[in-house]
Motif scaffolding. Sequence first.
Motif, PDB file in Angstrom:
ATOM      1  N   LEU A  38      -3.855  34.594  -9.578  1.00 50.90           N
ATOM      2  CA  LEU A  38      -3.881  35.669  -8.584  1.00 50.90           C
ATOM      3  C   LEU A  38      -3.201  35.230  -7.295  1.00 50.90           C
ATOM      4  O   LEU A  38      -2.456  35.997  -6.667  1.00 50.90           O
ATOM      5  CB  LEU A  38      -5.331  36.074  -8.310  1.00 50.90           C
ATOM      6  N   LEU A  39      -3.436  33.968  -6.911  1.00 51.26           N
ATOM      7  CA  LEU A  39      -2.808  33.432  -5.704  1.00 51.26           C
ATOM      8  C   LEU A  39      -1.286  33.469  -5.808  1.00 51.26           C
ATOM      9  O   LEU A  39      -0.588  33.776  -4.840  1.00 51.26           O
ATOM     10  CB  LEU A  39      -3.286  31.993  -5.483  1.00 51.26           C
ATOM     11  N   LEU A  40      -0.743  33.154  -6.977  1.00 54.43           N
ATOM     12  CA  LEU A  40       0.704  33.206  -7.180  1.00 54.43           C
ATOM     13  C   LEU A  40       1.219  34.634  -7.281  1.00 54.43           C
ATOM     14  O   LEU A  40       2.333  34.938  -6.834  1.00 54.43           O
ATOM     15  CB  LEU A  40       1.083  32.431  -8.445  1.00 54.43           C
ATOM     16  N   LEU A  41       0.415  35.506  -7.844  1.00 57.22           N
ATOM     17  CA  LEU A  41       0.851  36.885  -8.064  1.00 57.22           C
ATOM     18  C   LEU A  41       0.961  37.657  -6.752  1.00 57.22           C
ATOM     19  O   LEU A  41       1.871  38.486  -6.592  1.00 57.22           O
ATOM     20  CB  LEU A  41      -0.138  37.585  -9.005  1.00 57.22           C
ATOM     21  N   ILE A  42       0.070  37.405  -5.816  1.00 57.59           N
ATOM     22  CA  ILE A  42       0.026  38.203  -4.578  1.00 57.59           C
ATOM     23  C   ILE A  42       1.337  38.137  -3.798  1.00 57.59           C
ATOM     24  O   ILE A  42       1.910  39.178  -3.468  1.00 57.59           O
ATOM     25  CB  ILE A  42      -1.172  37.763  -3.708  1.00 57.59           C
ATOM     26  N   PRO A  43       1.879  36.942  -3.466  1.00 60.49           N
ATOM     27  CA  PRO A  43       3.151  36.943  -2.731  1.00 60.49           C
ATOM     28  C   PRO A  43       4.316  37.483  -3.544  1.00 60.49           C
ATOM     29  O   PRO A  43       5.256  38.052  -2.977  1.00 60.49           O
ATOM     30  CB  PRO A  43       3.356  35.469  -2.357  1.00 60.49           C
ATOM     31  N   LEU A  44       4.274  37.318  -4.863  1.00 60.17           N
ATOM     32  CA  LEU A  44       5.350  37.861  -5.688  1.00 60.17           C
ATOM     33  C   LEU A  44       5.354  39.381  -5.653  1.00 60.17           C
ATOM     34  O   LEU A  44       6.408  40.008  -5.481  1.00 60.17           O
ATOM     35  CB  LEU A  44       5.213  37.357  -7.131  1.00 60.17           C
ATOM     36  N   VAL A  45       4.182  39.989  -5.802  1.00 63.70           N
ATOM     37  CA  VAL A  45       4.083  41.450  -5.711  1.00 63.70           C
ATOM     38  C   VAL A  45       4.443  41.909  -4.303  1.00 63.70           C
ATOM     39  O   VAL A  45       5.146  42.913  -4.122  1.00 63.70           O
ATOM     40  CB  VAL A  45       2.669  41.911  -6.110  1.00 63.70           C
ATOM     41  N   GLY A  46       3.961  41.187  -3.292  1.00 62.53           N
ATOM     42  CA  GLY A  46       4.302  41.530  -1.916  1.00 62.53           C
ATOM     43  C   GLY A  46       5.798  41.479  -1.673  1.00 62.53           C
ATOM     44  O   GLY A  46       6.356  42.326  -0.963  1.00 62.53           O
ATOM     45  N   PHE A  47       6.473  40.487  -2.255  1.00 60.22           N
ATOM     46  CA  PHE A  47       7.931  40.387  -2.146  1.00 60.22           C
ATOM     47  C   PHE A  47       8.605  41.634  -2.707  1.00 60.22           C
ATOM     48  O   PHE A  47       9.495  42.220  -2.075  1.00 60.22           O
ATOM     49  CB  PHE A  47       8.406  39.133  -2.884  1.00 60.22           C
ATOM     50  N   LEU A  48       8.182  42.055  -3.886  1.00 58.12           N
ATOM     51  CA  LEU A  48       8.801  43.217  -4.526  1.00 58.12           C
ATOM     52  C   LEU A  48       8.533  44.496  -3.731  1.00 58.12           C
ATOM     53  O   LEU A  48       9.438  45.337  -3.569  1.00 58.12           O
ATOM     54  CB  LEU A  48       8.271  43.363  -5.956  1.00 58.12           C
TER      55      LEU A  48
END
Length: 495
Positions: free
Chosen positions: A6-16
């Motif tokens: 989840l920690l890795l997913l949050i900035p990736l989704v935020g980037f998109l």
Amino acid sequence: MNALNLLLLIPLVGFLICLLAPKENEGLARTLALGASVLALVVGLGMIGLVVAMPTGFHYQSDIVWITTPNIHYHVGVDGFSLWMVLLTALLTPLSILASWKSVKHNANLYYAFILLLEFGVLGVFVSLDLFLYYVFWEISIVPVLFLIGMWGTEKRSAAAVKFFLYTMTGSVLMLSGIIYLYTKTNTFDFTRLAALTQTLPAEARWLMFLAFFFAFAIKTPLFPLHTWLPDTYSAAPTPVTVLLAGVLSKMGTYSLLRFCIGLFPAEAQHAAPWVAALAVTSIIYGALVAIVQPNMKRLVAYSSISHLGFVVLGIFAFNRWGLDGAVYQMVNHGLSTGALFLLVWFLEDRRGSLEIADYGGVARVAPWLSTAFMVVALASIGLPMLGNFVGEFLILQGAAKASFPWAVFASLGVILSAVYMLWMYQRVFFGEIAESVSSYMPDLTLRECVVIGPLIVLLIWFGISTSGMLEPISAANAELLNRIEGPARVAVMK
């Protein structure tokens, strides 16, 4: 979902999401970026309890087959060492976004998207347990830096971005060559397996692999004489981005030296310790001496970073508990203090429009809170007792003295020189006769700026007076590392 995923997913989704946000709506993009980064910080803080309670071994692991041929896994996890690198990244990212709140006027959605992509890449480096996955995250972290410097940097941004790219890619090629060779001989990229399998390789091959990894990480740190990209890059980057470059990207190098150079090639690393220590001490003294003569505040802090990171490398290659504990502790506190210094320099530049020390004077009379904050951070940077950097430097010097007393003597000169350049800069900027430009417009800290700088000062004080919460899990993780590498291959270091 696993907290680490989840920690890795949050900035990736935020980037998109930021990437797709309207260009003209800068308020929406920065709010989305701040929300994503704060959420990532909250998730990271939630992992502290388990890792501190059981600092040895990796926690929150995920090991999923990504590509079958070659055998590449999505394998991530955190231990008592990498957790603090993760939290440092998760903390500095929202603070950098807050510092950029009013300064980004064009393509704001891209700017904040690249900040989040940078966070994603750096977090991935600190948690990857598959070497190929680690390399992918390493390369991801390079891309946003190039755009952030090239699009929002100073007038010399193009040259600085190219220099950063060439240096970093040279190291990346060396590292990739080593990773590919290891896979051809072991048929795995898994770090937890490679730590044992590398010892079956021929001695010549292990030396070549150690050198390939070492030079890649020495460039990233950077270590003298591979440091020349750093002052130009730090100066050309937008200062909130420089906070991330100095605070967390440099830790990718020192983290990797400890995790991979020591973890995979312990005997070679111990044999190399004398000349690595010589380079580290050279970095300490050289960075401090060049910082003294800098007329520009940002470049002064940049060269001071070279000096402080030399201490970290010296602690790592001392090969004892004191040195390793101090190195990791100093990684965190250097990220906090150097990040805070760059932020405070940014506040001054935002008011005065200049980074030249000669353009200031008497700031303490018109902006007392800004001056106080700068003083606390400057004292932390030079290693004043009761502040975080003192603990790290003390342990490093203790470890270096145990390994080889002359190296500790030479390294201690860096502590003296750091007081010279930092206090001299402070005296010229904040005391003396009030410059006309300062008296005409030099407001004190705003509420937003207090929110940005306050947590860093609190943590620097807290880690200076209460070390057990962070130092105990670090020490346990380092003890596990030393126990694993000690044995027949154990050699004397720095003699």
